[in-house]
Design an enzyme around this catalytic site. Structure first.
Site, mmCIF file in Angstrom:
data_model
loop_
_atom_site.group_PDB
_atom_site.id
_atom_site.type_symbol
_atom_site.label_atom_id
_atom_site.label_comp_id
_atom_site.label_asym_id
_atom_site.label_seq_id
_atom_site.Cartn_x
_atom_site.Cartn_y
_atom_site.Cartn_z
ATOM 1 N N GLU A 139 1.385 1.386 11.426
ATOM 2 C CA GLU A 139 2.845 1.380 11.196
ATOM 3 C C GLU A 139 3.686 0.939 12.392
ATOM 4 O OE1 GLU A 139 3.689 5.323 9.739
ATOM 5 O OE2 GLU A 139 2.481 5.055 7.937
ATOM 6 N N GLU A 194 -4.784 3.553 1.414
ATOM 7 C CA GLU A 194 -4.294 4.917 1.144
ATOM 8 C C GLU A 194 -3.694 4.977 -0.260
ATOM 9 O OE1 GLU A 194 -1.708 6.326 4.304
ATOM 10 O OE2 GLU A 194 -2.926 5.384 5.853
#
Ligand code: XIL
Length: 358
Positions: free
Chosen positions: A139, A244
């Site tokens: 991220e 995910e």
């Protein structure tokens, strides 16, 4: 949706064996052996595992001079015992860090680089040859494609990414190394990641895979957006992974699409509509959505792994995020560990694709 005998005996890992690895994130209980039901699902259906939390910095390296390898050792041991492809998550991120990590480092990039090097060398080095792939950087970008202004970035600049990959490569030359992020279906964010990976490759720093986390909703992103994401990421030459995956059927405020774990909103009854169970039409939509995304994944050779973020609905982090205390239903097994219509729909869709291709 009726459960046929063939569906009941189908294992995802077998159906997908010619396409990609398929796995799940394991929580602390599962890793500690306190949830044999979930582990049985993993053994039957999956060939790769990722730890949901235990390898995050605050857990594995809580004090400057203390590493806690107890749970990670169990996790890696479980993977070895079951012959699973073990993924490490995650080395450099802006969440779930201990306070000491950035203390005294604001104006001192060399100090922060040396903390990063020691952490990566120690953790990756310990599991060299056993953890086969690492989410090295998680991220780094905002949804608009600008760099996220984390302490990593503000202290070290863009170079923090290159150095993290170099340290990991030194620690385990044979491990696959990944860049991981959410909302890569948003073009500006995806373009930033493609630029980053292309520039690292040009410098001889290999990024083996790019992960789109895949925290998606029932109708967003569209299949078209997901496909464009896979195609664009694959152009870098890196493997593409959905790392995910979960599909959230509950209401979500627009600004929270994605997975910014720092954001929370208060629980109200309207935000928790399926606390007593999932209505049939929602089950059907979930089934269709899961069948659609898996059918799309198998179309693309570049997709090398798909990992669900949890095993059963009872474990999902979406019971706590972005609204703490909801009853959510985002995975393929229900709260009792039973396969859901979405599971059967995936099996059916993939079996159909396989026989059409044969
Ligand atoms: C989540 C875990 O599932 C939760 O248990 C924890 O409280 C917060 O983090 N993106 C990531 C994951 O890369 O590490 C996050 O996992 C979910 C969003």
């Amino acid at each position: 949706m009726k459960e046929s005998r063939a569906d009941a005996s189908a294992a995802l890992r077998d159906i997908l064996k010619d396409h990609f690895l398929v796995g799940a994130a394991l929580n602390d209980n599962q890793i500690a052996g306190k949830d044999p039901g979930a582990v049985a699902i993993v053994r039957r259906h999956f060939n790769t595992i990722t730890p949901e939390n235990i390898l995050k910095w605050e857990e594995v390296h809580p004090k400057p001079d203390r590493f806690d390898f107890c749970a990670p050792d169990q996790f890696v041991g479980l993977g070895a015992w079951q012959g699973l492809f073990v993924v490490g998550h995650t080395l450099v991120w802006h969440n779930q860090n201990p306070r000491w990590l950035f203390e005294g480092a604001r104006g001192d990039p060399e100090l922060l680089f040396s903390r990063m090097r020691e952490h990566i060398h120690t953790v990756v080095g310990r599991y060299r040859g056993r953890v086969r792939g690492w989410d090295v950087v998680n991220e780094a970008f905002e949804d608009d494609g600008t760099w996220r202004k984390t302490p990593w970035y503000t202290t070290l600049g863009e170079e923090f990414v290159a150095r993290a990959f170099e340290f990991a490569r030194e620690a385990d030359p044979d491990a696959e190394l990944y860049y991981n992020d959410y909302n890569l279906w948003k073009p500006a964010k995806r373009a930033a990641v493609v630029r980053l990976v292309t520039s690292l490759h040009a410098r001889g720093i290999r990024v083996d895979g790019i992960g789109e986390q895949g925290h998606w909703l029932l109708e967003e992103p569209t299949l078209h957006q997901i496909e464009a994401t896979i195609v664009d990421l694959a152009k870098t030459g890196a493997k593409v992974m959905i790392t995910e995956l979960d599909i959230d059927p509950l209401p979500r405020p627009e600004e929270l699409v994605g997975a910014d774990v720092g954001k929370h909103i208060e629980l109200t009854p309207e935000l928790d509509p399926h606390a007593e169970g999932v209505p049939e039409d929602v089950q059907r939509k979930m089934a269709q959505r899961y069948a659609d995304v898996f059918s799309l994944f198998v179309k693309h050779r570049a997709v090398s792994r798909v990992t669900l973020w949890g095993v059963t609905d009872a474990d999902s982090w979406l019971n706590h995020w972005p609204v703490p205390g909801r009853t959510n239903h985002p995975l393929l097994w229900d709260r009792l560990g039973q396969p859901k219509p979405a599971f059967h729909a995936v099996v059916e869709a993939l079996t159909r694709t396989a026989s059409a291709g044969a």
